[in-house]
Write a protein that holds these residues in place. Structure first.
Motif, PDB file in Angstrom:
ATOM      1  N   GLY A   1      -4.037   1.425   3.012  1.00 21.96           N
ATOM      2  CA  GLY A   1      -4.638   1.177   1.709  1.00 21.96           C
ATOM      3  C   GLY A   1      -3.944   1.983   0.628  1.00 21.96           C
ATOM      4  O   GLY A   1      -2.964   2.688   0.879  1.00 21.96           O
ATOM      5  N   ASN A   2      -4.459   1.894  -0.589  1.00 18.71           N
ATOM      6  CA  ASN A   2      -3.945   2.674  -1.709  1.00 18.71           C
ATOM      7  C   ASN A   2      -4.855   3.882  -1.933  1.00 18.71           C
ATOM      8  O   ASN A   2      -6.053   3.720  -2.184  1.00 18.71           O
ATOM      9  CB  ASN A   2      -3.875   1.812  -2.970  1.00 18.71           C
ATOM     10  N   TYR A   3      -4.268   5.074  -1.854  1.00 14.82           N
ATOM     11  CA  TYR A   3      -5.033   6.310  -1.953  1.00 14.82           C
ATOM     12  C   TYR A   3      -4.536   7.151  -3.118  1.00 14.82           C
ATOM     13  O   TYR A   3      -3.374   7.040  -3.543  1.00 14.82           O
ATOM     14  CB  TYR A   3      -4.886   7.133  -0.667  1.00 14.82           C
ATOM     15  N   ASN A   4      -5.423   8.028  -3.599  1.00 17.56           N
ATOM     16  CA  ASN A   4      -5.008   9.130  -4.456  1.00 17.56           C
ATOM     17  C   ASN A   4      -5.271  10.419  -3.684  1.00 17.56           C
ATOM     18  O   ASN A   4      -5.716  10.391  -2.523  1.00 17.56           O
ATOM     19  CB  ASN A   4      -5.722   9.103  -5.812  1.00 17.56           C
ATOM     20  N   ALA A   5      -5.017  11.548  -4.312  1.00 19.36           N
ATOM     21  CA  ALA A   5      -5.132  12.821  -3.600  1.00 19.36           C
ATOM     22  C   ALA A   5      -6.534  13.052  -3.048  1.00 19.36           C
ATOM     23  O   ALA A   5      -6.701  13.546  -1.923  1.00 19.36           O
ATOM     24  CB  ALA A   5      -4.724  13.966  -4.521  1.00 19.36           C
ATOM     25  N   ASN A   6      -7.541  12.689  -3.810  1.00 24.24           N
ATOM     26  CA  ASN A   6      -8.917  12.961  -3.387  1.00 24.24           C
ATOM     27  C   ASN A   6      -9.400  11.995  -2.309  1.00 24.24           C
ATOM     28  O   ASN A   6     -10.030  12.409  -1.330  1.00 24.24           O
ATOM     29  CB  ASN A   6      -9.847  12.913  -4.595  1.00 24.24           C
TER      30      ASN A   6
ATOM     31  N   TYR B   1       0.833  -1.204   0.000  1.00 26.06           N
ATOM     32  CA  TYR B   1       0.000   0.000   0.000  1.00 26.06           C
ATOM     33  C   TYR B   1       0.869   1.255   0.000  1.00 26.06           C
ATOM     34  O   TYR B   1       1.967   1.260   0.554  1.00 26.06           O
ATOM     35  CB  TYR B   1      -0.898   0.036   1.235  1.00 26.06           C
ATOM     36  N   ASN B   2       0.336   2.324  -0.605  1.00 19.88           N
ATOM     37  CA  ASN B   2       1.092   3.583  -0.540  1.00 19.88           C
ATOM     38  C   ASN B   2       0.881   4.308   0.786  1.00 19.88           C
ATOM     39  O   ASN B   2       1.648   5.201   1.144  1.00 19.88           O
ATOM     40  CB  ASN B   2       0.784   4.497  -1.730  1.00 19.88           C
ATOM     41  N   VAL B   3      -0.136   3.929   1.531  1.00 19.17           N
ATOM     42  CA  VAL B   3      -0.294   4.367   2.914  1.00 19.17           C
ATOM     43  C   VAL B   3      -0.384   3.109   3.765  1.00 19.17           C
ATOM     44  O   VAL B   3      -1.284   2.284   3.588  1.00 19.17           O
ATOM     45  CB  VAL B   3      -1.560   5.235   3.108  1.00 19.17           C
ATOM     46  N   ASN B   4       0.582   2.941   4.651  1.00 20.27           N
ATOM     47  CA  ASN B   4       0.672   1.708   5.432  1.00 20.27           C
ATOM     48  C   ASN B   4       1.027   2.015   6.878  1.00 20.27           C
ATOM     49  O   ASN B   4       1.017   3.178   7.302  1.00 20.27           O
ATOM     50  CB  ASN B   4       1.716   0.774   4.802  1.00 20.27           C
ATOM     51  N   GLY B   5       1.348   0.983   7.620  1.00 18.79           N
ATOM     52  CA  GLY B   5       1.623   1.159   9.044  1.00 18.79           C
ATOM     53  C   GLY B   5       2.842   1.986   9.360  1.00 18.79           C
ATOM     54  O   GLY B   5       3.047   2.392  10.513  1.00 18.79           O
ATOM     55  N   LYS B   6       3.663   2.265   8.348  1.00 17.73           N
ATOM     56  CA  LYS B   6       4.866   3.069   8.570  1.00 17.73           C
ATOM     57  C   LYS B   6       4.669   4.553   8.245  1.00 17.73           C
ATOM     58  O   LYS B   6       5.543   5.365   8.550  1.00 17.73           O
ATOM     59  CB  LYS B   6       6.028   2.526   7.735  1.00 17.73           C
ATOM     60  N   ASN B   7       3.538   4.909   7.612  1.00 16.33           N
ATOM     61  CA  ASN B   7       3.373   6.313   7.190  1.00 16.33           C
ATOM     62  C   ASN B   7       1.917   6.772   7.249  1.00 16.33           C
ATOM     63  O   ASN B   7       1.454   7.498   6.371  1.00 16.33           O
ATOM     64  CB  ASN B   7       3.909   6.502   5.765  1.00 16.33           C
ATOM     65  N   ASN B   8       1.210   6.399   8.310  1.00 17.97           N
ATOM     66  CA  ASN B   8      -0.227   6.720   8.355  1.00 17.97           C
ATOM     67  C   ASN B   8      -0.676   7.472   9.608  1.00 17.97           C
ATOM     68  O   ASN B   8      -1.881   7.562   9.880  1.00 17.97           O
ATOM     69  CB  ASN B   8      -1.057   5.443   8.203  1.00 17.97           C
ATOM     70  N   ILE B   9       0.257   8.035  10.361  1.00 14.06           N
ATOM     71  CA  ILE B   9      -0.121   8.742  11.592  1.00 14.06           C
ATOM     72  C   ILE B   9       0.199  10.234  11.456  1.00 14.06           C
ATOM     73  O   ILE B   9       1.292  10.614  11.026  1.00 14.06           O
ATOM     74  CB  ILE B   9       0.612   8.166  12.817  1.00 14.06           C
TER      75      ILE B   9
END
Length: 324
Positions: free
Chosen positions: A99-104, A73-81
């Motif tokens: 999960g995988n996110y885009n800007a919106n 995922y591009n947002v995961n447990g290492k970069n989501n806080i």
């Protein structure tokens, strides 16, 4: 190198030959999964891939092929806080679900999580299409927000440098919301680095500007939940160790984080080339084993040493080649 053997034996010539072997790896069959179902730190306990030998000069290694799922995922447990304070005394850590996110979709999730936190009012995270940057502002008049970087791991998606320190302040200013410093980055994993202590050579990495255990790199070009298919580029790396038994594998992203493959297995084929000395009969090109060569050398020694040769036990499969 060649030896001139007397007493009717043929001349022996020594050459350097390359012995190539393929090693097929499947994360499913790892002997030890050091970081569990992340599947990016593994140990394969092979049985003597390359035993130590005086004739082995060195090994080289290359990734022959690889099939790696883009299940990270591009947002995961290492970069989501994201740790945020307001000027009325409230501080809270917002956690963006992995999960995988885009800007919106990220902006929408941020607003949902912020509004569910203990703040007195809501906030708006807006994405600017032209600059690619977010702006952040409280929806409550005169309420300012501060992102505390020491406790914030969500950097690149928001547009914050990985090495930034201190705080970022977002004042309440209708029509002039404060922008985040950098464009939002949802690229996620762009490069996969294969590291191994057992297969380490002399490769360099700008991560520490020195030699590392880096073996090779693979560009992560697949879309989310797709498959990265890699085929050899023909490059080989020197291996420091002459003896190879078990193989440890670490798969890191471009920022040196172990990748979380979310339990989806990957496969890889390694090519190991062993450069070693081999003796041949100059007479007919026959490969000569070490015991045979030792016997020829002994025949040139004094009689007392020749007698020692008679006590040597040769196995049936040694196939001594003697001229009759």
């Amino acid at each position: 190198m060649s030896y001139n053997i007397m007493n009717g034996f043929e001349e022996i010539e020594e050459h350097v030959i390359i012995q190539s072997r393929l090693i097929s790896l499947n994360s499913r069959y790892a002997t030890k999964k050091i970081n569990g179902e992340n599947l990016s730190s593994l140990l394969f306990d092979f049985n003597s891939i390359s035993p130590k030998s005086v004739d082995t000069l060195y090994h080289t290694i290359a990734i022959q092929s690889a099939e790696i799922p883009a299940s990270y995922y591009n947002v995961n447990g290492k970069n989501n806080i994201i740790n945020i304070s307001d000027n009325v005394g409230t501080t809270a850590s917002i956690t963006i679900p992995e999960g995988n996110y885009n800007a919106n979709t990220f902006a929408s999730e941020f607003i949902t999580q912020f509004n569910a936190a203990a703040f007195a009012g809501n906030a708006t995270l807006s994405y600017k299409e032209i600059s690619g940057k977010y702006s952040l502002m409280s929806d409550t008049n005169s309420t300012n927000l501060t992102i505390n970087l020491a406790s914030t791991t969500c950097r690149l998606p928001l547009g914050i440098a990985l090495d930034a320190v201190g705080t970022l302040v977002f004042n309440y200013a209708v029509g002039n919301a404060t922008l985040l410093p950098l464009p939002a980055d949802f690229l996620g994993v762009t490069k996969i680095k294969l590291l191994s202590d057992a297969l380490a050579g002399g490769n360099f990495d700008s991560n520490n500007l020195n030699t590392t255990t880096l073996v090779d790199t693979i560009s992560a070009t697949a879309t989310p939940f797709g498959l990265i298919i890699y085929n050899s580029l023909g490059r080989e790396s020197f291996v420091k160790s002459k003896r190879i038994d078990e193989i440890d594998v670490q798969l890191l992203d471009q920022n040196n984080n172990l990748i979380d493959f979310n339990g989806i297995n990957w496969t890889m084929t390694l090519l190991i080339n062993t450069h070693r000395r081999q003796k041949f009969s100059k007479k007919d090109g026959t490969i000569l084993n070490d015991k045979y060569v030792a016997s020829l050398k002994a025949l040139k020694k004094p009689e007392s040493l020749k007698e020692e040769l008679e006590d040597v036990n040769f196995d049936d499969d040694d196939d001594l080649l003697l001229n009759k």
